[in-house]
Design an enzyme around this catalytic site. Structure first.
Site, PDB file in Angstrom:
ATOM      1  N   PHE A 137     -16.331 -58.717  79.704  1.00  0.00           N
ATOM      2  CA  PHE A 137     -17.620 -58.308  80.266  1.00  0.00           C
ATOM      3  C   PHE A 137     -18.273 -59.532  80.889  1.00  0.00           C
ATOM      4  O   PHE A 137     -18.481 -60.545  80.222  1.00  0.00           O
ATOM      5  CB  PHE A 137     -18.554 -57.703  79.214  1.00  0.00           C
ATOM      6  N   ASP A 222     -16.905 -68.131  80.273  1.00  0.00           N
ATOM      7  CA  ASP A 222     -18.165 -67.380  80.255  1.00  0.00           C
ATOM      8  C   ASP A 222     -18.701 -67.447  78.824  1.00  0.00           C
ATOM      9  O   ASP A 222     -18.239 -66.713  77.932  1.00  0.00           O
ATOM     10  CB  ASP A 222     -17.890 -65.929  80.686  1.00  0.00           C
ATOM     11  N   LYS A 251     -28.604 -65.727  78.436  1.00  0.00           N
ATOM     12  CA  LYS A 251     -29.152 -65.123  77.205  1.00  0.00           C
ATOM     13  C   LYS A 251     -30.147 -66.007  76.463  1.00  0.00           C
ATOM     14  O   LYS A 251     -31.306 -66.042  76.796  1.00  0.00           O
ATOM     15  CB  LYS A 251     -27.992 -64.698  76.292  1.00  0.00           C
TER      16      LYS A 251
HETATM   17  C1  LIG Z   1     -20.072 -62.619  78.164  1.00  0.00           C
HETATM   18  C2  LIG Z   1     -21.170 -62.074  79.020  1.00  0.00           C
HETATM   19  N1  LIG Z   1     -21.241 -62.429  80.307  1.00  0.00           N
HETATM   20  C3  LIG Z   1     -22.214 -61.970  81.113  1.00  0.00           C
HETATM   21  C4  LIG Z   1     -23.165 -61.100  80.654  1.00  0.00           C
HETATM   22  C5  LIG Z   1     -24.237 -60.587  81.584  1.00  0.00           C
HETATM   23  O1  LIG Z   1     -25.444 -61.178  81.288  1.00  0.00           O
HETATM   24  P1  LIG Z   1     -26.817 -60.568  81.902  1.00  0.00           P
HETATM   25  O2  LIG Z   1     -27.018 -59.247  81.254  1.00  0.00           O
HETATM   26  O3  LIG Z   1     -27.848 -61.589  81.519  1.00  0.00           O
HETATM   27  O4  LIG Z   1     -26.620 -60.477  83.360  1.00  0.00           O
HETATM   28  C6  LIG Z   1     -23.143 -60.702  79.313  1.00  0.00           C
HETATM   29  C7  LIG Z   1     -24.141 -59.754  78.785  1.00  0.00           C
HETATM   30  O5  LIG Z   1     -23.996 -59.157  77.761  1.00  0.00           O
HETATM   31  C8  LIG Z   1     -22.114 -61.192  78.468  1.00  0.00           C
HETATM   32  O6  LIG Z   1     -22.026 -60.829  77.190  1.00  0.00           O
END
Ligand SMILES: Cc1ncc(COP(=O)(O)O)c(C=O)c1O
Length: 397
Positions: A137, A222, A251
Site C-alpha cells: 500500500f 516506504d 503520518k
Molecule cells: C505504507 C504506506 N504508504 C503510504 C500511505 C499513504 O499515506 P497517506 O494516507 O498519508 O497518503 C500509507 C497510508 O496508510 C501507508 O501505510
C-alpha cells in the site's frame, strides 16, 4: 451540535469515501479519546499510525501554538528556517541526503516515484520501471494506486500509470527475475501495513539491498507507516545494517499536522532541479515546527525505548490470548505495529471492542491491527487486553 446532527451533516455534505463508525471524537489526551457524548476510548490505532506521541502532547501543542502566532505559511519561493532545520534533523537521524517536503504519505511516495524515474532516465532513456510488491500500500493518488499492487484499490480507475511491475513480497528470487534494464527502482514497505502487517524474513531487506546494488537499481523504502518510531527504531530499516537510497515518511512526523517527506541520497536527489517538483504547502512553517517538536520529544521522552519495552509486554499478552482462543491464527509485527490474523472476519470484533471503549481496526478483512501510541503504559495495555479478550470471547460465543 449533537452526534446525530454531525452524522446527518456528514451524510449530506461530505464525499462518501469512508465507512465511518457512528461516533465523533471531541477531545484527546495521551492514549485516550472522548466522543461528543463524553464516552472514553483507549486509542490502539493512533489515528491510523499518526498519533505515535499520543494525542495533543503539550510539547508539540506549545510548539504549534508558538509557530501559529508568529507565521503559519509563506511559500517555497522563500527560505523557511524550520523546514531547513527539520531536514537537518531527519538527515542526522538517518543518512546523508536531501529532503523534499510534501503533505501526506501518498505525496511523499509520488515524489519518490518521480525522482526515481528522472534519475533512471538520466542513466538511460526508458529506464523508468518501478517494481513493487503484491499486497503493498503506497497511497491513493493515481501513481500510488498503481504502485499499490492490490486490485481493490485500482478497480474503476484504469488506465493506470504505465511502468509498474509487481512481485510477491519477501521473495528475492522473484524480485531478481523481475529486474530488467528498464528498472529504475524497487519500492517496498519494510513491513506491509495495510496489506495485513506482513513482516519479511530477517534476510529480506539486506538481500534486497545487495540485489539493488548489483543491478544498479534504487531501493526506495516506504516507511510512511513503519517510520517515526512505530517499530521501536525511528525507522524500521535501522534494525538492519543497510541504507535505502530513498526513504518516504509522513503520518506521525507532524504529530497530526499534515506533512510528508522524501529523503534521497545526495547524488540521487540531484536529478531534481528547480521546477522538477513542488508543493504549495510542503514543509511550511507550521508543519515543519510540528515535525521538529515531534522528533525532539521522541528523543527527550525515550519513546523508542518505551515502544520496545511495551511491545514485549503486549506480544506476550497477545500470544497468551492466542493460546486461549481458537479464532486467532497468528500474532505478528514489530514494536507497536501488530497484526492478529484470524480464522474469520475481524469486523465484528472491532465493533465489540469499540462498544467497550477500545479502538483497533482490521485490514485485509481478517487481520486485527493494533497501533497504540508509543507512550502506552502497562496499565493501558492491561485495560486493552481485558476488552480485547472479552470481545473475542463474546464473539466466539
Ligand atoms: C505504507 C504506506 N504508504 C503510504 C500511505 C499513504 O499515506 P497517506 O494516507 O498519508 O497518503 C500509507 C497510508 O496508510 C501507508 O501505510
Amino acid at each position: 451540535m449533537t452526534n446525530e446532527e454531525i452524522l446527518q451533516l456528514t451524510a449530506r455534505h461530505v464525499a462518501p469515501t469512508y465507512n465511518r463508525f457512528s461516533i465523533s471524537m471531541a477531545k484527546g489526551k495521551g492514549c485516550l479519546l472522548w466522543d461528543t457524548e463524553g464516552k472514553e476510548y483507549l486509542d490502539f490505532i493512533s489515528g491510523l499510525g499518526v498519533n505515535n506521541i499520543g494525542h495533543s502532547h503539550s510539547f508539540v501543542v506549545d510548539a504549534i501554538k508558538r509557530q501559529a502566532e508568529n507565521l503559519i505559511h509563506v511559500s517555497n519561493l522563500f527560505h523557511i528556517p524550520q523546514q531547513a532545520q527539520l531536514a537537518k534533523e531527519i538527515v542526522k537521524r538517518t543518512f546523508q541526503g536531501k529532503v523534499f517536503f510534501a503533505n501526506s504519505g501518498a505525496e511523499a511516495n509520488e515524489a519518490a516515484i518521480k525522482l526515481a524515474r528522472k534519475y533512471g532516465q538520466n542513466q538511460m532513456p526508458g529506464k523508468i520501471e518501478i517494481i513493487t510488491a503484491y499486497n503493498s500500500f503506497h497511497g491513493r493518488t493515481l501513481a500510488t494506486i498503481t504502485a499499490t499492487a492490490q486490485e481493490k484499490y485500482q478497480k474503476g480507475f484504469h488506465p493506470l500509470l504505465p511502468g509498474f511491475v509487481y512481485t510477491p513480497y519477501n521473495d528475492i528470487s522473484a524480485m531478481e527475475a523481475a529486474i530488467t534494464d528498464k528498472t529504475c527502482a524497487v519500492m517496498i514497505e519494510p513491513i506491509q501495513g495495510e496489506g495485513g502487517v506482513n513482516v519479511p524474513s530477517p534476510e529480506y531487506l539486506p538481500c534486497l539491498r545487495r540485489l539493488c546494488d548489483r543491478k544498479g537499481v534504487l531501493l526506495i523504502l516506504d516507511e510512511v507507516q513503519t517510520g517515526i518510531g512505530r517499530t521501536g527504531r525511528l525507522f524500521n530499516y535501522q534494525y538492519y545494517d543497510i541504507r535505502p537510497d530513498i526513504i518516504t515518511m509522513a503520518k506521525s512526523l507532524g504529530g497530526g499536522v499534515p506533512i510528508g517527506a522524501m529523503l534521497a541520497r545526495d547524488d540521487v536527489i540531484d536529478a531534481f532541479i528547480p521546477g522538477s517538483h513542488a508543493s504549495t504547502f510542503g514543509g511550511n512553517y507550521l508543519a515543519s515546527a510540528a515535525g521538529l517538536a515531534v522528533l525532539e520529544v521522541i528523543d527527550k521522552e525515550g519513546m523508542l525505548e518505551n515502544c520496545v519495552c511495551m511491545s514485549d509486554i503486549l506480544f506476550k499478552e497477545l500470544m497468551g490470548l492466542k493460546g486461549e482462543s481458537s479464532v486467532i491464527k497468528e500474532v505478528r509485527g514489530k514494536g507497536l505495529m501488530i497484526g492478529m490474523e484470524l480464522h474469520c472476519e475481524g469486523r465484528e470484533i472491532v465493533k465489540r471492542c469499540l462498544a467497550k471503549g477500545l479502538i483497533i481496526n482490521c485490514t485485509m478483512d481478517n487481520v486485527l491491527r493494533l497501533l497504540p501510541p508509543l507512550i502506552i503504559t502497562r496499565k493501558e495495555i492491561d485495560r486493552a487486553m481485558e476488552v480485547l479478550s472479552d470481545a473475542i470471547k463474546d464473539f466466539q460465543g
